[in-house]
Each structure stands twice: as C-alpha cells, then as structure tokens.
Design an enzyme around this catalytic site. Sequence first.
Site, mmCIF file in Angstrom:
data_model
loop_
_atom_site.group_PDB
_atom_site.id
_atom_site.type_symbol
_atom_site.label_atom_id
_atom_site.label_comp_id
_atom_site.label_asym_id
_atom_site.label_seq_id
_atom_site.Cartn_x
_atom_site.Cartn_y
_atom_site.Cartn_z
ATOM 1 N N ASP A 304 0.823 -1.196 0.000
ATOM 2 C CA ASP A 304 0.000 0.000 0.000
ATOM 3 C C ASP A 304 0.865 1.258 0.000
ATOM 4 O O ASP A 304 2.063 1.225 0.301
ATOM 5 C CB ASP A 304 -0.929 -0.009 1.224
ATOM 6 C CG ASP A 304 -2.264 0.662 0.950
ATOM 7 O OD1 ASP A 304 -2.347 1.467 -0.001
ATOM 8 O OD2 ASP A 304 -3.223 0.397 1.696
ATOM 9 N N ASP A 362 -10.662 1.799 -3.298
ATOM 10 C CA ASP A 362 -11.058 1.408 -1.954
ATOM 11 C C ASP A 362 -12.571 1.251 -1.829
ATOM 12 O O ASP A 362 -13.061 0.764 -0.807
ATOM 13 C CB ASP A 362 -10.589 2.455 -0.932
ATOM 14 C CG ASP A 362 -9.115 2.310 -0.587
ATOM 15 O OD1 ASP A 362 -8.547 1.236 -0.865
ATOM 16 O OD2 ASP A 362 -8.540 3.266 -0.047
#
Length: 558
Positions: A304, A362
């Site tokens: 990430d 997301d």
Amino acid sequence: ASPSLSWLASMALPLPQQIEDVVTFGGDWAREFAMHRQTLGTAALLLESRRGRAGHDRFPGLFAGDRGFGENSGDVYGLTLGWSGSHRLCVERLREGPVVIQAGELFTHGDTLPATHESPWCHVAYSRRGLNGAMQALHAFLRDGVIPAKLKTKPRPVHYNTWEAIYFKHDMATLKDLAQRAAQVGAERFVLDDGWFKGRNDDRTSLGDWTVDPAKYPEGLTPLITHVRGLGLEFGLWVEPEMVNPDSDLARAHPDWVRREDGKLILQRHQAVLDLARSDVRDHLFNALHALLSDNEISYLKWDMNREVTGSGHHAQVKGVHDLIDRLRAAHPSVEIETCASGGGRCDYGMLSRTDRVWVSDSNDALDRFDIQRNANLFLPPEMSGVHVGPASCHITGRKLSLELRAHVAIFGHMGTELDLRELDDASRARLAQHIATYKAFRPLIHTGRWWRIETAGPDHKAIAVSSQDEREALCLLVRTGSSELGRGTSLRVPGLSAALDYRVVAAGPQAPHVEQSLGHSLRSGNLRLSGAALLGRGLELYLPRPESSLLLHVKTV
C-alpha cells in the site's frame, strides 16, 4: 553539479489531422478512472500530476481518435506512460494541422539525475475498431509481455481480506474463525490487512516498525498461518513500506530518514514519507521485509501507499521504490505483490511491470465499482484487477446493495471478498459460495478472453462482456443503474461471437429473485437458442424491473 532536466518526453507521437476527440481519466479517492471527453481546440490539452505517484485525479493515459469515436467505431490511439510518479501528458494541434501527443515524467524543482538518464517507457495501441479494439491491444501486450509466465498457468485465487471485518482489532480466535468461514465459502487466499505489526492499534502510530505485534501475536504469525494453510488457503499480508508514522520506533531512531520540506515535517493521514532515494533506507526496508518473508510462509503482499509525495526529489524517490520491489522479487520470486495506493492511486504500467495485481479502488460499492472497473479495464486486464464483494452496506457510500449485484461485479476481475462473514446468515453464506463457484467456473474465460464495453439503449443500463478467443463462448453482465425509464428494458448485443455459429443462452449462477422472474420462459428454462448473427445484430431484449440490479448471462455454442 548533478545534471537536471525540466522536461523530457518519452514519446512525441504525431497523429493524423482527423484526430479531434480526447478521452482522459481522473477522479478522486473511491471514484477513480472517471472518464472525461474533450474536443481539441486551438489550445493544448495539458494534464499534469505533481503528487509523486500516478494519482487518483490524473491517470497517465488517454485515448485520442476521430470525432465521436465510440466503443466499436472510429480510429483510436490509446497511450499510457509506464511511470509511477509525477508526469505530464500534452495533446496539441499544430498550426499546420497534425496532432502531437507528448508523454513523459514531470520533474519537480530540486530533482537531480544521474549522469545517464533513461526515460520511462510509453506504450501506444492503435485500432480502427474504437475503444474496444485499442483496449484489447493493450490487454494483449500485458498478457504477452508483462504478466509473469507463472501467473498465466495458475488460476487467480479468490481472496478473503480482513480489513472491513476487523479493521485494527486483531484477535487470534476471531481471525481463525474468519479463515474457517472464508474457506467454507470457497476463498483460496487469506490476506491479513493493517494492524498486525508492533503497536499498531490505529492509523496514527507504528508505521515503519515491521515486526509482528507481540501483544496480539505472542507466538508470532505462525499459529495463524498454520491454521490458514491447513484450511487450504494461501496466506497474504498487508504492508506499507514507503511510509512512517512520527510515533514509531523507526522515526525516533532515524529522524534523518524521513523526507522533509525546507526542514519541516509534512504529514498526510498522520504519515510521513521515508526517503527511498537513500540506499541505507532501502536496505533497512529490504531486510525487514526479507525477514518477514523468510520466517513465515507468506505468498502474497498487499503493498500500500496511503499518501502522496510532496516536496522535491520525486524522481529519485520513485526509482528507489522500484529498486526496492525489484530486489524483493528477486529474493522471493514466488511471492506475488499487489499494488495499492489508497485504492487506485498507482495503477500505472511502471508498477504493473513489477507487481501482479492492482487494487483499483477502496470503494466496494458495486454500482460505483462497476463504473470504476469498466473504465480501468481500458488499461488493465481483468485478471490483474482486484474486485471484492463488500458488505451489504458500503462503509464509504452507505448504499445497501444486493449480494447478487456485489458478486456479479466482483466476478469480472480478480475476485475477492472483504466483509465480516460472521454477519451472514446461512442462506446468504450459501449464496455467496454459489457466486464464488460461478467465478471459478468462468475464471479461465474471464482471464484469457477478449474484453468488451457494450453500448446499450437508454440511460438506465450498462453492460460489459468477455468472449473467448475462438468465438465459441461469452459471458455478459448487464446492470440496471437507474430508474429514469423504469418501465423500459434494453437491447443487449453480445460481442465477440461468430455469425456462422449457433449458441445457447442461459442465466449463469444465482440471480436475484425479481430478476429471475422477469426473464422470458425460454431464457429462464435454459432453452434459448439463437444464431450468432442474431446475437451480434438484433441482440437480446431484456427487462430488469428494478434499479441497482444485475443479470449474468452465459452464451456458448450448441
């Protein structure tokens, strides 16, 4: 003195005078890959990202073509820059008539370069068959020359990601229970998300301290990994190596490793950025991740990047990230890596050349995600695009959507689940297992076939499809998004078939009850047979009675 550059285009591409329309992509967090169409005027169209990554708002790619080019019509050029940092794209009609596209890395003030500089690759596709043709050419390029051979023969495993089930609240009994439930519905990989490392109880602390939290895992990760693998699942782990919290052992021990701007520490999301231009920082991160992968049976990393890179020196930072990933992959060639940057903030081909999966957004809201994926797949083949079945009520939009819609959208990618399986009743759990089985049945087709964006009649419907290379099979997804023409259905032409063959059309896997009831008798009974010419030409007349519903259709030769 170190040499410097203000601008160097990787490519200056001259195009014919009839090029008039340009489609670009940029949105926001949880709304990535929004499509913008413009007609070229006398001024240059300039797209720049200064965020130190590709960014949610300025994807480094575009399509340019004839006026009004469509999904299947018009001369279209697709272009994307293989660079994971700040960039510039420029489209300009010259005084003499031709159009020129330039694309390259955007250098920030203070960027210093080595004596020899190699520009990023720029990739271009051309088609006379509109967006679909250019998209399919880009997919073929990635499949033939970029995706590792080992991943072409291994089915992409169904994920179970822990984030939206537990967030930072890690408990061994809960995690083992979730792994058990994940295996029961058909998951094949268990990914332990944020919260596993020392002192990590919220997003304000401990980034950079990549050792297992002894309070949550007194015996390390081994008991959980053993349990997960005993269920037949692979084990994956979330990391964010490029970032650091000021409240961390690493930041306290090495304050000089943290990037600053004019001596000031600039935070986003309570995070600072480690200076990966420094070899000692890269060595430390490599050793920490190498130890994790060497000491534990981890086959997958979700990598990430939850903030942007501000200030100067973007070039060296990005090169440092690439170097770190390349070293880690060389040391652990069997480990797969997913690129994630607050969702789709870093989906560029520079990352795709060294990672195996892209977390495109997301948002697990299936309606939003359908649009995001439909546009992202213009550049990304579905097998590289992670798409998850989220909770019934999306934590970002609050919208509550059926399991059928959530699963149907997730099937058209690299499928996963990201919800609290303990909240499902027996019927919902069985239904989810059926959808996962449907994905597994069609996974070879979805991950090797030709991808299509389908033009539909009316404003309420959208559709996509994938067809086999031999034109003998197709899988289509029709989504009713709105109710502006509530009493009207739509026509669905099935692409990628042969006009000379006959096909059987069936509703694939579970359908929502109201959708199943709306199907014609022959389609519902599985007795609908049509010629390829009819499916390509007139298509299917379909009616979904409610918005926010979907229909999955399988078409195969008789």
